[in-house]
Write an enzyme that holds these catalytic residues in place. Structure first.
Site, PDB file in Angstrom:
ATOM      1  N   CYS B  81     -15.654 -21.236   4.073  1.00 53.93           N
ATOM      2  CA  CYS B  81     -15.754 -21.271   2.611  1.00 53.93           C
ATOM      3  C   CYS B  81     -16.927 -20.398   2.148  1.00 53.93           C
ATOM      4  CB  CYS B  81     -15.845 -22.704   2.109  1.00 53.93           C
ATOM      5  SG  CYS B  81     -15.499 -22.814   0.346  1.00 53.93           S
ATOM      6  N   HIS B 186     -10.894 -24.924   4.105  1.00 50.24           N
ATOM      7  CA  HIS B 186     -11.707 -25.872   4.869  1.00 50.24           C
ATOM      8  C   HIS B 186     -10.913 -26.403   6.057  1.00 50.24           C
ATOM      9  CE1 HIS B 186     -15.250 -26.281   2.280  1.00 50.24           C
ATOM     10  NE2 HIS B 186     -14.409 -25.962   1.310  1.00 50.24           N
ATOM     11  N   GLU B 188     -11.940 -28.154   8.400  1.00 51.17           N
ATOM     12  CA  GLU B 188     -12.369 -29.521   8.718  1.00 51.17           C
ATOM     13  C   GLU B 188     -11.715 -30.547   7.793  1.00 51.17           C
ATOM     14  OE1 GLU B 188     -13.973 -27.352   7.013  1.00 51.17           O
ATOM     15  OE2 GLU B 188     -15.371 -28.224   5.572  1.00 51.17           O
TER      16      GLU B 188
END
Lengths: 256, 206
Positions: B81, B186, B188
């Site tokens: 990001c 993202h 994650e």
């Protein structure tokens, strides 16, 4: 192309999950970590966790618990409840929360939205507004932590929040909360028309068709509580979420 | 040694650390810049404004060790990001120069008045894979990732782009040049799709 998000909204009260009807009568529905694990498996788009007592009782967010949630979530997590300062937001982001949801503090002073947006970006701060319907189709902005109406117009509050830097608006129809009888589509339509930022509509989802209708009315995302935690007419607790393929089919070819 | 994450003031590290662990690796928050060279790989996460991110790197003394890591030691670095955007030359969001590891400038989304496209580009989007690459398998059917950003990297060298997503325009979703990699989304927070990317990064030889 961006997909319309469908977001389970979990209400937190004293460390447990509850579900309300019209913002009242919270019923215990289970353990939050367990619920998050199930939502991980079901690959939900995003998760919203709102502590419904924190602001009302002037409490801090339960950082330890929220840190556990964030570590567990394999999807974006938005937390709301008791957040009133940049420092609190900073602490929540450091725990791995993606967004904070602000209501009470912003109704008092929108500057907190601006401060968080300036440091962490607009995408990290969401303004939530509860709207109550009155007689003759009148609508009132409702201050849930004070259990009173706010004297200002609901759409003026939305504009104030967006111009203060809120990256998303969550709009909740108080009268529809937990009823599972359909969403306030007129409200969604009117709000979406005026907003340049994504609108998360919440309140009243009882079927997949309700979600589709809200998206057709202009919502970027639809959030629901009861629909994802209750099953059947007797509201037995069962955590569910539609399959990805079913959501794909439901939300395809949305007309704008 | 393991994967290091510089503890700059604009990151959300917990979810990245957890995802690396789920992917079978180990990530450590680095307290001091001297630790950078002891790591086998680096992940630069980050949320927030560009200048704030660059200033955190400079003020913490991270810039020089990271330059050495990426451009001399040439070990794998993944920006996520804002972390990805910091690897570029500049950003319309700020005035400070970026790290400049990728020949790219970061631009703001611009849509015509009255467009129904929203800024930020926020939510789940599918990506188109442009070439074989170390991060995203090009053979696994539709892959979707979670995006949240108002600015996007525009690469001068088109071969650096490994994946794009559509939001009005084709947006660089991931880039890679040798050991320098970035994901605008993202991983994650992108379920098994993001976990797979992190696993590939964890398993990269270095």
């Amino acid at each position: 192309m961006l997909k319309h998000r469908v977001i389970p909204c979990l209400l937190l009260r004293q460390g447990g999950l509850v579900k309300t009807k019209r913002f009242r009568d919270p019923v215990y529905v289970g353990d939050p970590i367990n619920a998050i694990r199930i939502f991980n498996e079901k690959e939900v788009d995003e998760l919203m966790v709102l502590d419904i007592e924190a602001s009302r009782e002037g409490k801090e967010p339960d950082y330890e618990l929220i840190g556990q949630f964030a570590g567990e979530c394999m999807m974006p997590l938005c937390y709301g409840g008791g957040v009133r300062s940049l420092e609190q937001a900073r602490r929540l982001f450091a725990l791995g929360v993606e967004k904070v949801c602000i209501q009470s503090a912003a109704l008092t002073d929108m500057r907190v939205v601006r401060e968080i947006a300036d440091v962490f970006g607009s995408q990290s701060v969401l303004f939530s507004l509860d709207v109550r319907s009155g007689l003759f189709g009148r609508r009132f902005a409702y201050n849930a932590s004070k259990r009173t109406d706010d004297p200002r117009q609901w759409h003026e509050l939305l504009h104030a929040a967006v111009s203060s830097g809120a990256g998303e608006i969550m709009l909740n129809a108080v009268d529809r909360d937990g009823m599972m009888k359909g969403m306030d589509l007129a409200l969604i339509r009117e709000a979406a028309k005026q907003l340049s930022v994504p609108l998360i509509a919440v309140g009243g989802v009882g079927s997949l068709a309700d979600i589709r209708q809200a998206v057709d009315a202009g919502a970027s995302a639809v959030s629901a509580g009861a629909f994802f935690v209750f099953y059947g007419p007797h509201r037995a607790v069962l955590i569910t979420y539609p399959r990805y393929q079913d959501l794909e089919a439901l939300l395809q070819e949305v007309q704008r | 040694m393991n994967i290091g994450i510089p503890s700059i003031a604009c990151g959300n590290f917990a979810s990245v650390v957890n995802t690396v662990a789920r992917a079978g690796g180990q990530a450590t928050l680095l307290a001091r810049p001297e630790q950078v060279r002891e790591c086998s790989k680096i992940i630069i996460p980050g949320v927030g404004a560009f200048d704030h991110g660059m200033r955190s790197l400079h003020e913490g003394g991270w810039t020089q060790p990271l330059h050495e890591f990426a451009t001399q030691l040439k070990r794998p670095v993944l920006g996520i990001c804002l972390g990805m955007q910091l690897m570029c030359l500049s950003s319309e969001e700020g005035v400070l120069p970026g790290l400049g590891w990728i020949d790219a400038h970061v631009r703001r989304f611009k849509f015509p008045e009255g467009s129904s496209l929203k800024i930020p580009h926020m939510g789940w989007n599918t990506v188109v894979i442009h070439r074989d690459n170390p991060l995203i398998a090009s053979t696994e059917g539709e892959q979707r990732f979670y995006f949240v950003h108002s600015y996007h990297a525009v690469c001068a060298q088109s071969e650096d782009v490994i994946a794009t997503a559509r939001h009005g325009i084709d947006v660089t979703a991931a880039f890679q040049r040798n050991n320098v990699m970035g994901a605008q989304f993202h991983p994650e927070k992108s379920h098994r799709f993001g976990l797979s990317l992190i696993r590939k990064f964890v398993e990269l030889p270095c």
